[in-house]
Design a protein around this motif. Structure first.
Motif, short mmCIF file in Angstrom:
data_model
loop_
_atom_site.label_atom_id
_atom_site.label_comp_id
_atom_site.label_asym_id
_atom_site.label_seq_id
_atom_site.Cartn_x
_atom_site.Cartn_y
_atom_site.Cartn_z
N ASN A 257 12.82 7.68 2.15
CA ASN A 257 11.56 7.06 1.27
C ASN A 257 10.71 7.79 1.15
OD1 ASN A 257 13.46 4.45 1.29
ND2 ASN A 257 12.54 4.58 3.47
N LEU A 258 9.62 7.52 -0.11
CA LEU A 258 8.42 8.22 -0.30
C LEU A 258 7.68 7.14 -0.61
CD1 LEU A 258 10.59 10.41 -1.29
CD2 LEU A 258 8.93 11.32 -2.77
N CYS A 259 6.34 7.20 -0.22
CA CYS A 259 5.10 6.44 -0.56
C CYS A 259 4.07 7.18 -1.06
CB CYS A 259 4.70 5.87 0.87
SG CYS A 259 3.21 4.52 0.57
N SER A 260 3.47 6.69 -2.22
CA SER A 260 2.52 7.35 -3.04
C SER A 260 1.02 6.57 -3.07
CB SER A 260 2.86 7.49 -4.53
OG SER A 260 1.67 7.81 -5.40
N ILE A 261 0.00 7.38 -2.73
CA ILE A 261 -1.24 6.61 -2.83
C ILE A 261 -1.87 6.14 -4.13
CG2 ILE A 261 -2.29 8.76 -3.37
CD1 ILE A 261 -4.47 7.98 -1.38
N PHE A 262 -1.11 6.73 -5.13
CA PHE A 262 -1.55 6.16 -6.58
C PHE A 262 -0.68 4.82 -6.78
CE2 PHE A 262 -2.01 10.84 -6.77
CZ PHE A 262 -3.38 10.93 -7.08
N ASP A 263 0.40 4.66 -6.38
CA ASP A 263 1.09 3.20 -6.80
C ASP A 263 1.90 2.53 -5.71
OD1 ASP A 263 3.59 5.47 -8.66
OD2 ASP A 263 3.37 5.12 -6.50
N ASP A 264 1.58 2.67 -4.47
CA ASP A 264 2.25 1.89 -3.52
C ASP A 264 1.37 1.07 -2.77
OD1 ASP A 264 5.19 2.38 -3.67
OD2 ASP A 264 4.70 4.31 -2.89
N ASP A 265 1.59 -0.11 -2.83
CA ASP A 265 0.42 -1.38 -2.12
C ASP A 265 0.79 -1.04 -0.66
OD1 ASP A 265 -0.25 -2.26 -4.23
OD2 ASP A 265 1.38 -3.90 -4.44
N ASP A 266 1.84 -0.29 0.02
CA ASP A 266 2.38 -0.23 1.37
C ASP A 266 1.46 1.07 2.00
OD1 ASP A 266 3.43 -2.72 1.70
OD2 ASP A 266 5.51 -1.69 1.37
N TYR A 267 0.91 1.77 0.96
CA TYR A 267 0.39 2.98 1.60
C TYR A 267 -0.71 2.65 2.71
CZ TYR A 267 -1.74 7.81 1.34
OH TYR A 267 -2.10 9.10 1.53
N PRO A 268 -0.69 3.27 3.88
CA PRO A 268 -1.68 2.57 5.00
C PRO A 268 -3.21 3.02 4.60
CG PRO A 268 0.31 4.08 5.61
CD PRO A 268 0.27 4.19 4.15
N PRO A 269 -3.69 2.08 4.74
CA PRO A 269 -5.00 1.92 4.41
C PRO A 269 -5.93 2.93 5.21
CG PRO A 269 -4.39 -0.23 4.60
CD PRO A 269 -3.32 0.68 5.10
N ILE A 270 -5.48 2.99 6.74
CA ILE A 270 -6.29 3.77 7.32
C ILE A 270 -6.03 5.53 7.04
CG2 ILE A 270 -4.49 4.31 9.05
CD1 ILE A 270 -6.77 3.99 11.05
N LEU A 271 -4.68 5.82 6.17
CA LEU A 271 -4.59 7.15 5.95
C LEU A 271 -5.44 7.46 4.74
CD1 LEU A 271 -2.78 9.48 6.57
CD2 LEU A 271 -1.17 8.25 5.27
N GLU B 258 -8.48 6.86 4.25
CA GLU B 258 -9.98 7.25 4.90
C GLU B 258 -10.02 8.64 5.15
OE1 GLU B 258 -10.99 4.36 7.96
OE2 GLU B 258 -10.22 2.72 6.78
N ILE B 259 -8.96 9.39 5.43
CA ILE B 259 -9.17 11.04 5.83
C ILE B 259 -9.68 11.70 4.71
CG2 ILE B 259 -7.29 10.51 7.68
CD1 ILE B 259 -5.43 12.22 5.87
N GLN B 260 -10.28 12.73 4.91
CA GLN B 260 -10.74 13.72 3.86
C GLN B 260 -9.89 13.91 2.55
OE1 GLN B 260 -12.80 17.09 5.08
NE2 GLN B 260 -13.64 17.56 3.22
N THR B 261 -8.72 14.39 3.10
CA THR B 261 -7.79 14.64 1.88
C THR B 261 -6.26 13.67 2.33
OG1 THR B 261 -8.66 16.86 2.08
CG2 THR B 261 -6.81 16.43 0.50
N PRO B 262 -6.13 12.73 1.80
CA PRO B 262 -4.88 11.96 2.11
C PRO B 262 -3.76 12.64 1.38
CG PRO B 262 -6.33 10.60 0.89
CD PRO B 262 -7.22 11.78 1.06
N PRO B 263 -2.76 12.47 2.04
CA PRO B 263 -1.51 13.09 1.04
C PRO B 263 -1.30 12.25 -0.02
CG PRO B 263 -0.89 11.96 3.15
CD PRO B 263 -2.43 12.03 3.37
N PRO B 264 -1.08 12.54 -1.24
CA PRO B 264 -0.73 11.83 -2.45
C PRO B 264 0.53 11.11 -2.29
CG PRO B 264 -0.74 14.10 -2.99
CD PRO B 264 -1.19 14.10 -1.61
N VAL B 265 1.53 11.67 -1.47
CA VAL B 265 2.94 11.04 -1.29
C VAL B 265 3.26 11.87 0.08
CG1 VAL B 265 3.99 13.02 -2.45
CG2 VAL B 265 4.95 10.91 -2.32
N PHE B 266 4.06 10.86 0.83
CA PHE B 266 4.87 11.38 2.03
C PHE B 266 5.89 10.69 2.35
CE2 PHE B 266 2.10 7.52 3.25
CZ PHE B 266 2.99 6.89 4.02
N TYR B 267 6.69 11.32 3.14
CA TYR B 267 8.17 10.73 3.46
C TYR B 267 8.09 10.02 4.46
CZ TYR B 267 9.16 14.84 0.58
OH TYR B 267 9.17 15.86 -0.25
#
Length: 182
Positions: free
Chosen positions: A94-108, A110-119
């Motif tokens: 699966n892929l998760c995007s910071i731009f359009d996924d409600d399940d994107y981990p909130p703590i992630l 908070e880092i300086q450069t969060p990944p826009p998408v991860f597997y």
């Protein structure tokens, strides 16, 4: 096969292709999280960035050498997004995007450069306890053996999520060991 591909593109939850274009942008050498996010914001979406002309890409503010690498990557791998869709579907990734996924981990976020998408495999649990792996990209044999001894960490794998940004060196060893534990 065409019908299956159509289902993967649109899925039960709506249009999902954007994530695969975003992940494909990351295939270009030197195009990291910050540059991908910049391109997505500049063009409005990753698909538009993927198909953008060289002059427009340069206007985005991303470094010239990274844009050159992206253009070269697109020439060598014009079907990268579609191939990634098929690969992920076949392997249940699966892929998760910071731009359009409600399940994107909130703590992630908070880092300086969060990944826009991860597997990820399985079900994403954005509020689960997690463990991060930070290690050398060129680790020794001892580092590889110590990265994730399955007998010691089996209980952690059952109860916690693992986050490792780089899947090379110690990070790769940890990810493999973690998956073996699960």
């Amino acid at each position: 096969m065409q019908e299956e591909f159509f289902m993967v593109l649109y899925g039960a939850g709506g249009f999902v292709v954007e994530k695969y274009y975003m992940a494909s942008l990351g295939g270009a050498e030197g195009l990291g999280n910050k540059s991908i996010s910049l391109l997505v914001k500049f063009f409005g979406n990753a698909k538009a960035a993927w198909f953008a002309e060289a002059g427009d890409l340069l206007a985005s503010g991303v470094r010239k050498n990274a844009i050159g690498a992206l253009i070269e990557f697109r020439i060598k791998h014009p079907d990268a997004p579609e191939n990634l869709i098929r690969y992920c579907d076949r392997h249940k990734i699966n892929l998760c995007s910071i731009f359009d996924d409600d399940d994107y981990p909130p703590i992630l976020k908070e880092i300086q450069t969060p990944p826009p998408v991860f597997y990820y495999y399985g079900k994403l649990q954005p509020f689960a306890e997690r463990i991060a792996m930070v290690g050398s990209r060129e680790c020794t044999d001892y580092g590889q053996r110590a990265a994730c001894p399955a007998d010691r960490y089996r209980w952690l794998a059952a109860q916690h999520a693992l986050w490792s940004e780089g899947c090379i060196g110690a990070g790769r060893t940890t990810c493999r060991g973690w998956l073996d534990c699960r």
